[in-house]
Enzyme design. Structure first.
Site, PDB file in Angstrom:
ATOM      1  N   THR A 124       0.816  -1.213   0.000  1.00 35.04           N
ATOM      2  CA  THR A 124       0.000   0.000   0.000  1.00 35.04           C
ATOM      3  C   THR A 124       0.849   1.261   0.000  1.00 35.04           C
ATOM      4  OG1 THR A 124      -1.447   1.317   1.431  1.00 35.04           O
ATOM      5  CG2 THR A 124      -0.111  -0.316   2.517  1.00 35.04           C
ATOM      6  N   TYR A 177      -1.579   0.206   9.893  1.00 37.01           N
ATOM      7  CA  TYR A 177      -1.854  -0.435   8.608  1.00 37.01           C
ATOM      8  C   TYR A 177      -0.601  -0.367   7.728  1.00 37.01           C
ATOM      9  CZ  TYR A 177      -3.707  -0.899   3.879  1.00 37.01           C
ATOM     10  OH  TYR A 177      -3.909  -1.272   2.568  1.00 37.01           O
TER      11      TYR A 177
END
Ligand code: UDP
Length: 321
Positions: free
Chosen positions: A117, A141
């Site tokens: 990501t 995350y």
């Protein structure tokens, strides 16, 4: 037919990947715990229900299907939640991925395509990000995904694991035929929330922060169509099958849109006023994330077809209706 183990194959991106794999002649074997995925999205190959924290179950699935590669989509992926429950993120992303990577190596399945990501970069203050940009994640995350990238590199050196790491920017849109769509419960992503307002399922959308150092004060993101994203995965899979070794690619459109611009475009497309309410910043959000995808364009020969904001919103809207 070659089997590919698709973790998270019942989820948004994973189910689109399974369809693309099937169309390309592979047999996508979905491995999913159905906590956030949908059984009815598994339509393109066999389904193995299970959790990637379960090493014995993974060993069994690898032994039975003998996949040529793993595509690893299964993850928790909400920034807001990651700020509140970091332990869950480290366990479900890092510990679970480590368990999966070890099982793949035990089984001799050494081709691994990983969903990373742009959150691995943290807040890069307006620069166009590419594979060489320094990483400084600002939430659990992004930090857990960066750690998995390290695991893949370590396992590459130790055991010859070959990995393609894709750092996604904001994935949007849906299968152009309308067969698959983005579904999360509860929905947290901007474009589907705007469409839920247009459908009358919500009264308004909250804009998280209007005091960022961006032209209109709202966050800027780079949106990429899920169909273009899964095309890159197929190219990455072939790259590995051709023995071309590990690599990292950023995947985005190269265009940044502010939250206000996305709202305006959605209003134009669906013909609904979509009321907005200004709200506080969401913890863990970077001001601006825009991608330079030259490396994927040049090396993979990737050519995004549908990653224009109006097309992404139209496809999502068609699939949602
Ligand atoms: N956003 C917003 N309101 C919402 C959901 C998202 O203002 O209800 C903003 C969010 O702060 C971010 C952008 O929209 O700047 C994209 O957020 P999303 O959750 O869709 O994706 P993320 O960037 O977290 O991957």
């Amino acid at each position: 037919m070659k089997n590919v183990l698709v973790t998270g194959g019942a989820g948004y991106i994973g189910s689109h990947a399974c369809k693309a794999l099937k169309l390309a002649g592979y047999n996508p074997v979905t491995f999913d715990n159905l906590i956030t995925g949908w059984a009815d999205a598994v339509r393109f190959g066999p389904f193995e229900q299970g959790d990637i924290l379960d090493a014995a179950r993974l060993d069994d699935v690898f032994a039975r299907w003998q996949p040529v590669a793993v595509m690893h989509f299964a993850a928790l992926s909400q920034v807001g939640e990651a700020m509140q429950e970091p332990g869950r993120y480290w366990r479900s992303n890092l510990v679970a991925s480590l368990t999966l990577i070890e099982a793949a190596v035990r089984a001799g399945c050494l081709n691994f395509v990983f969903s990373s990501t742009c959150a691995v970069y943290g807040d890069r203050d307006g620069v166009v990000i590419d594979e060489n940009t320094a990483q400084a994640p600002i939430n659990a995350y992004g930090a857990s995904k960066r750690a998995i990238e390290d695991v893949l590199r370590n396992f590459g050196h130790a055991y010859g694991l070959r990995s393609i790491i894709f750092r996604y920017f904001n994935v949007a849109g849906a299968d152009p035929t309308g067969e698959l769509s983005e579904r999360h419960l509860p929905e947290t992503h901007l474009i589907p929330i705007l469409l839920e307002v247009a459908k009358g399922q919500r009264d308004h959308v909250k804009i998280f922060g209007s005091d960022y150092a961006t032209p209109d004060g709202t966050c800027i993101r780079d949106y990429i169509h899920v169909a273009d994203l899964v095309d890159a995965h197929l190219l990455g899979l072939r790259w590995l099958e051709d023995g071309r070794g590990s690599n990292v690619f950023c995947l985005g459109s190269g265009h940044g849109y502010s939250v206000r611009q996305v709202v305006e475009e959605a209003r134009n497309i669906v013909g609904h006023p979509i009321p907005v309410v200004m709200a506080d910043r969401r913890l863990g959000d970077a001001a601006s994330l825009v991608c330079g995808s030259q490396h994927a364009l040049q090396e993979l020969g990737w050519a995004p077809q549908r990653s224009l904001l109006p097309i992404m919103i139209e496809d999502a809207w068609r699939a949602m209706r």
